[in-house]
Design an enzyme around this catalytic site. Structure first.
Site, PDB file in Angstrom:
ATOM      1  N   SER A  33      -7.597  -0.829   4.391  1.00  0.00           N
ATOM      2  CA  SER A  33      -6.419   0.650   4.898  1.00  0.00           C
ATOM      3  C   SER A  33      -6.741   1.132   2.880  1.00  0.00           C
ATOM      4  O   SER A  33      -6.846   0.446   2.298  1.00  0.00           O
ATOM      5  CB  SER A  33      -5.413   0.613   4.557  1.00  0.00           C
ATOM      6  OG  SER A  33      -5.007   0.242   5.877  1.00  0.00           O
ATOM      7  N   ASN A  50       2.686  -1.738  -1.762  1.00  0.00           N
ATOM      8  CA  ASN A  50       4.204  -1.549  -1.241  1.00  0.00           C
ATOM      9  C   ASN A  50       5.209  -2.677  -1.251  1.00  0.00           C
ATOM     10  O   ASN A  50       4.549  -3.870  -1.306  1.00  0.00           O
ATOM     11  CB  ASN A  50       4.977   0.015  -0.323  1.00  0.00           C
ATOM     12  CG  ASN A  50       4.092  -0.931   0.769  1.00  0.00           C
ATOM     13  OD1 ASN A  50       2.646  -1.071   1.486  1.00  0.00           O
ATOM     14  ND2 ASN A  50       5.070  -1.999   1.545  1.00  0.00           N
ATOM     15  N   HIS A  54      -7.802  -3.016  14.734  1.00  0.00           N
ATOM     16  CA  HIS A  54      -6.853  -4.102  14.478  1.00  0.00           C
ATOM     17  C   HIS A  54      -6.537  -4.083  16.090  1.00  0.00           C
ATOM     18  O   HIS A  54      -6.445  -3.351  16.449  1.00  0.00           O
ATOM     19  CB  HIS A  54      -5.534  -2.945  13.937  1.00  0.00           C
ATOM     20  CG  HIS A  54      -6.377  -2.800  12.544  1.00  0.00           C
ATOM     21  ND1 HIS A  54      -6.550  -1.317  12.077  1.00  0.00           N
ATOM     22  CD2 HIS A  54      -5.761  -3.637  11.435  1.00  0.00           C
ATOM     23  CE1 HIS A  54      -6.735  -1.459  10.647  1.00  0.00           C
ATOM     24  NE2 HIS A  54      -6.370  -2.244  10.844  1.00  0.00           N
ATOM     25  N   MET A  87      -1.016  -6.003   8.783  1.00  0.00           N
ATOM     26  CA  MET A  87      -1.622  -6.853  10.139  1.00  0.00           C
ATOM     27  C   MET A  87      -3.233  -6.544  10.460  1.00  0.00           C
ATOM     28  O   MET A  87      -3.741  -6.533  11.226  1.00  0.00           O
ATOM     29  CB  MET A  87      -1.181  -4.671  10.392  1.00  0.00           C
ATOM     30  CG  MET A  87       0.409  -4.036  10.132  1.00  0.00           C
ATOM     31  SD  MET A  87       0.415  -2.767  10.590  1.00  0.00           S
ATOM     32  CE  MET A  87       2.435  -2.422  10.055  1.00  0.00           C
ATOM     33  N   SER A  88      -3.547  -7.333   9.603  1.00  0.00           N
ATOM     34  CA  SER A  88      -5.351  -7.819   9.966  1.00  0.00           C
ATOM     35  C   SER A  88      -6.033  -9.058   9.303  1.00  0.00           C
ATOM     36  O   SER A  88      -4.498 -10.199   8.898  1.00  0.00           O
ATOM     37  CB  SER A  88      -6.193  -5.841   9.222  1.00  0.00           C
ATOM     38  OG  SER A  88      -5.663  -6.750   7.683  1.00  0.00           O
ATOM     39  N   ALA A 145      -4.522  -3.806   2.223  1.00  0.00           N
ATOM     40  CA  ALA A 145      -3.763  -3.509   2.649  1.00  0.00           C
ATOM     41  C   ALA A 145      -2.466  -3.788   3.015  1.00  0.00           C
ATOM     42  O   ALA A 145      -2.203  -3.684   3.526  1.00  0.00           O
ATOM     43  CB  ALA A 145      -3.163  -1.556   1.704  1.00  0.00           C
ATOM     44  N   HIS A 156      -9.170   4.346   7.611  1.00  0.00           N
ATOM     45  CA  HIS A 156     -10.884   3.162   8.089  1.00  0.00           C
ATOM     46  C   HIS A 156     -12.275   4.114   8.899  1.00  0.00           C
ATOM     47  O   HIS A 156     -11.796   4.624   9.456  1.00  0.00           O
ATOM     48  CB  HIS A 156      -9.921   2.615   8.975  1.00  0.00           C
ATOM     49  CG  HIS A 156      -9.723   1.197   8.900  1.00  0.00           C
ATOM     50  ND1 HIS A 156      -9.690   0.517   8.212  1.00  0.00           N
ATOM     51  CD2 HIS A 156      -8.360   1.697   7.780  1.00  0.00           C
ATOM     52  CE1 HIS A 156      -8.386  -1.083   8.048  1.00  0.00           C
ATOM     53  NE2 HIS A 156      -7.908  -0.097   7.782  1.00  0.00           N
ATOM     54  N   HIS A 171       2.696   5.097   5.825  1.00  0.00           N
ATOM     55  CA  HIS A 171       1.090   4.544   6.152  1.00  0.00           C
ATOM     56  C   HIS A 171       0.696   6.164   4.844  1.00  0.00           C
ATOM     57  O   HIS A 171      -0.467   5.460   4.362  1.00  0.00           O
ATOM     58  CB  HIS A 171       0.328   5.067   6.524  1.00  0.00           C
ATOM     59  CG  HIS A 171      -0.531   4.306   6.899  1.00  0.00           C
ATOM     60  ND1 HIS A 171      -1.408   3.321   6.688  1.00  0.00           N
ATOM     61  CD2 HIS A 171      -1.971   5.156   7.031  1.00  0.00           C
ATOM     62  CE1 HIS A 171      -2.181   3.198   6.659  1.00  0.00           C
ATOM     63  NE2 HIS A 171      -2.796   4.294   6.956  1.00  0.00           N
ATOM     64  N   TYR A 176      -3.370  -3.666  16.692  1.00  0.00           N
ATOM     65  CA  TYR A 176      -2.301  -2.956  17.492  1.00  0.00           C
ATOM     66  C   TYR A 176      -3.059  -1.549  18.118  1.00  0.00           C
ATOM     67  O   TYR A 176      -2.834  -0.663  18.496  1.00  0.00           O
ATOM     68  CB  TYR A 176      -1.256  -2.228  16.197  1.00  0.00           C
ATOM     69  CG  TYR A 176      -1.869  -1.401  14.736  1.00  0.00           C
ATOM     70  CD1 TYR A 176      -2.219  -0.267  15.057  1.00  0.00           C
ATOM     71  CD2 TYR A 176      -2.079  -2.603  13.643  1.00  0.00           C
ATOM     72  CE1 TYR A 176      -2.494   0.576  13.990  1.00  0.00           C
ATOM     73  CE2 TYR A 176      -2.462  -1.859  12.876  1.00  0.00           C
ATOM     74  CZ  TYR A 176      -2.728  -0.497  12.734  1.00  0.00           C
ATOM     75  OH  TYR A 176      -3.480   0.085  11.271  1.00  0.00           O
ATOM     76  N   GLU A 177      -4.612  -1.017  17.948  1.00  0.00           N
ATOM     77  CA  GLU A 177      -4.901   0.030  18.286  1.00  0.00           C
ATOM     78  C   GLU A 177      -4.970  -0.564  19.530  1.00  0.00           C
ATOM     79  O   GLU A 177      -6.376   0.390  20.166  1.00  0.00           O
ATOM     80  CB  GLU A 177      -6.046  -0.002  17.182  1.00  0.00           C
ATOM     81  CG  GLU A 177      -6.432   0.544  15.926  1.00  0.00           C
ATOM     82  CD  GLU A 177      -7.248   0.566  15.312  1.00  0.00           C
ATOM     83  OE1 GLU A 177      -7.895   1.787  15.042  1.00  0.00           O
ATOM     84  OE2 GLU A 177      -7.439  -0.438  14.630  1.00  0.00           O
TER      85      GLU A 177
END
Length: 274
Positions: free
Chosen positions: A32, A237, A85, A213-214, A115, A63, A249, A87-88
């Site tokens: 990201s 963050n 991902h 998340m990856s 990220a 992306h 995001h 989550y997609e």
């Protein structure tokens, strides 16, 4: 349907045809906000993911969904700008297909970037951190289902998922630039929601330094196929509950842009040495 082994070989052939390069040495997955790195490379071939059979098209902001082939030192480097991902809605086979294709195309080393939220003691937004190990809290295995021994073994040793020699090279490259790389354990959460403060406390209690998340399924698939793996997180963050600021995001993308020059300089120094 053609089996995975044949699909990977077929897509690797398309990649060779479209890039004009029979094989690649190093694969880099750009996470990201980091997908702009190929822009600084003048001589490169670009192939949209839609032209590579089996490559899922990323939908997350930051992306791009383009593969780039470039010569960096003695290495032919395949830069994958963007990833899919869980989550997609993608299954593990789709999430890992691009990295598996890269290894099929000859890549002996896979560099995975992301990220991440910082939760380790003393870690701050803007830190670059080498992944020493990971914990899978997403409840998904990249190796579940039937195994094809032509691709990798049924049971994969995960003692050194992130190759110590590559981690040492990353630290050495940073030192030559006067940069400091942190190092820690990455915790994979499914997403797309950010983690709760309670989940972050859990990660901290278990020794976590970064959350995201990856990365974990790709690292697992690459090790399954015998490739070496290096993981680098850009801490964009502080994770939930550590800072009073709300998470978004947009913050991730802005922090990645702010660190782009430092990140790019590190890769300019590191990638030719892998």
């Amino acid at each position: 349907m053609t089996d995975l082994f044949e699909r990977l070989r077929g897509t690797a052939r398309v990649l060779a045809e479209r890039t004009g390069c029979e094989r690649h040495d190093v694969c880099v997955v750009l996470g990201s906000g980091l997908g702009g790195y190929p822009d600084r490379i003048a001589d490169k071939a670009a192939v949209p993911y839609r032209d590579l059979p089996g490559f899922p098209i990323p939908t997350a902001v930051g992306h791009a969904g383009t593969a780039y082939s470039a010569q960096m030192g003695d290495n032919r480097v395949l830069l994958l700008s963007g990833r899919a991902h869980a989550y997609e809605g993608h299954d593990p086979g789709a999430i890992t297909f691009a990295v598996r294709t890269a290894v099929t195309a000859g890549c002996r080393a896979v560099v995975l970037t992301n990220a991440a939220g910082a939760c380790g003691e003393g870690m701050a937004a803007g830190d670059l951190a080498v992944i020493a190990d990971h914990v899978n809290l997403a409840g998904i295995s990249a190796l579940a289902g039937p195994n094809d021994e032509r691709i990798g073994p049924r049971f994969t040793d995960m003692t050194d998922v992130y190759t110590p020699e590559l981690r040492a090279k990353a630290h050495a490259a940073a030192a030559r630039l006067g940069q400091t790389l942190r190092e820690g354990v990455y915790f994979w959460f499914h997403g797309p929601m950010f983690e709760t403060p309670a989940e972050i406390r859990l990660a901290q209690a278990l020794g976590g330094s970064m959350v995201g998340m990856s990365t974990v399924p790709e690292a697992t698939a690459a090790r399954h196929m015998g490739a070496q793996v290096l993981g680098i997180s850009l801490c964009t963050n502080l994770a939930a509950g550590i800072s009073d600021l709300p998470l978004s995001h947009n913050e991730v993308i802005e922090a990645a842009a702010a660190a782009a020059e430092r990140f790019s300089a590190l890769f300019d120094e590191l990638l030719p040495t892998l």
